[in-house]
Design a protein around this motif. Structure first.
Motif, PDB file in Angstrom:
ATOM      1  N   ARG A 111       0.836  -1.206   0.000  1.00 35.24           N
ATOM      2  CA  ARG A 111       0.000   0.000   0.000  1.00 35.24           C
ATOM      3  C   ARG A 111       0.871   1.257   0.000  1.00 35.24           C
ATOM      4  NH1 ARG A 111      -4.704   1.178  -2.004  1.00 35.24           N
ATOM      5  NH2 ARG A 111      -6.201   1.930  -0.531  1.00 35.24           N
ATOM      6  N   GLY A 168     -10.417  -7.071  -1.498  1.00 32.75           N
ATOM      7  CA  GLY A 168     -10.258  -7.278  -0.065  1.00 32.75           C
ATOM      8  C   GLY A 168      -8.872  -6.883   0.415  1.00 32.75           C
ATOM      9  N   ILE A 169      -7.853  -7.240  -0.364  1.00 37.44           N
ATOM     10  CA  ILE A 169      -6.475  -6.876  -0.022  1.00 37.44           C
ATOM     11  C   ILE A 169      -6.314  -5.365  -0.020  1.00 37.44           C
ATOM     12  CG2 ILE A 169      -4.072  -6.952  -0.824  1.00 37.44           C
ATOM     13  CD1 ILE A 169      -4.722  -9.823  -1.853  1.00 37.44           C
ATOM     14  N   ALA A 209      -8.631  -3.131   0.389  1.00 33.43           N
ATOM     15  CA  ALA A 209      -9.421  -2.518   1.471  1.00 33.43           C
ATOM     16  C   ALA A 209      -8.691  -2.611   2.804  1.00 33.43           C
ATOM     17  CB  ALA A 209     -10.792  -3.203   1.568  1.00 33.43           C
ATOM     18  N   ARG A 210      -7.926  -3.680   3.005  1.00 32.71           N
ATOM     19  CA  ARG A 210      -7.197  -3.880   4.267  1.00 32.71           C
ATOM     20  C   ARG A 210      -5.874  -3.120   4.302  1.00 32.71           C
ATOM     21  NH1 ARG A 210      -8.937  -9.083   3.158  1.00 32.71           N
ATOM     22  NH2 ARG A 210      -6.881  -9.716   2.448  1.00 32.71           N
ATOM     23  N   ALA A 211      -5.411  -2.720   3.135  1.00 37.50           N
ATOM     24  CA  ALA A 211      -4.086  -2.069   3.067  1.00 37.50           C
ATOM     25  C   ALA A 211      -4.130  -0.652   3.579  1.00 37.50           C
ATOM     26  CB  ALA A 211      -3.565  -2.098   1.636  1.00 37.50           C
TER      27      ALA A 211
END
Length: 151
Positions: free
Chosen positions: A87, A146-147, A149-151
């Motif tokens: 990110r 999903g990745i 959004a979590r980053a």
């Protein structure tokens, strides 16, 4: 033994490549070679190879051809595996104004998301929403989002 298998795949691809990079057997052997490169952790090499191959294949076969779509999917998968996908790299390159879909920009997850979104739309249109490959790519898109959004 993996190195021996990779050497053999390179040899096979080189023999098909004499027919041109838009020959279907050349493309299939290239997709297989890239899969092996990814499995062996040679992600940058796989990304470089597929990035070079994608445009000529799309020009010859069309962007909706199943092999073009497969090559795009594999490139996106490699981009997802890239160590450059953090990110922080995404933020830094956005600040620098670097194009998110350029495979070497460091924005590999954003590039993967854009590519997979495009493949999803094309697969839905060409093969329909119930086709197994369409569903698989939709699943990959959910994973990427999903990745991110979590980053």
């Amino acid at each position: 033994r993996h190195d021996e298998a990779l050497a053999l795949e390179r040899k096979i691809h080189a023999s098909f490549a004499t027919r041109g990079n838009s020959d279907e057997n050349t493309i299939i052997s290239g997709v297989n070679l890239c899969g092996s490169l990814q499995k062996l952790g040679r992600i940058d090499e796989a990304i470089s190879f597929m990035s070079d191959e994608l445009l000529p294949v799309a020009r010859k076969l069309g962007v909706d051809h199943h092999l073009t779509l497969s090559l795009s999917q594999n490139l996106a998968k490699a981009l997802m595996s890239s160590p450059k996908r953090t990110r922080e790299n995404l933020r830094l390159n956005q600040q620098r104004g670097i194009d998110a879909i350029h495979p070497n920009s460091g924005d590999d997850m954003l590039a993967a998301e854009a590519m997979v979104q495009d493949v999803v739309q094309r697969r839905r249109r060409v093969f329909g929403p119930a086709h197994p490959d369409t569903r698989k790519v939709e699943s990959n898109l959910s994973i990427i989002r999903g990745i991110l959004a979590r980053a």
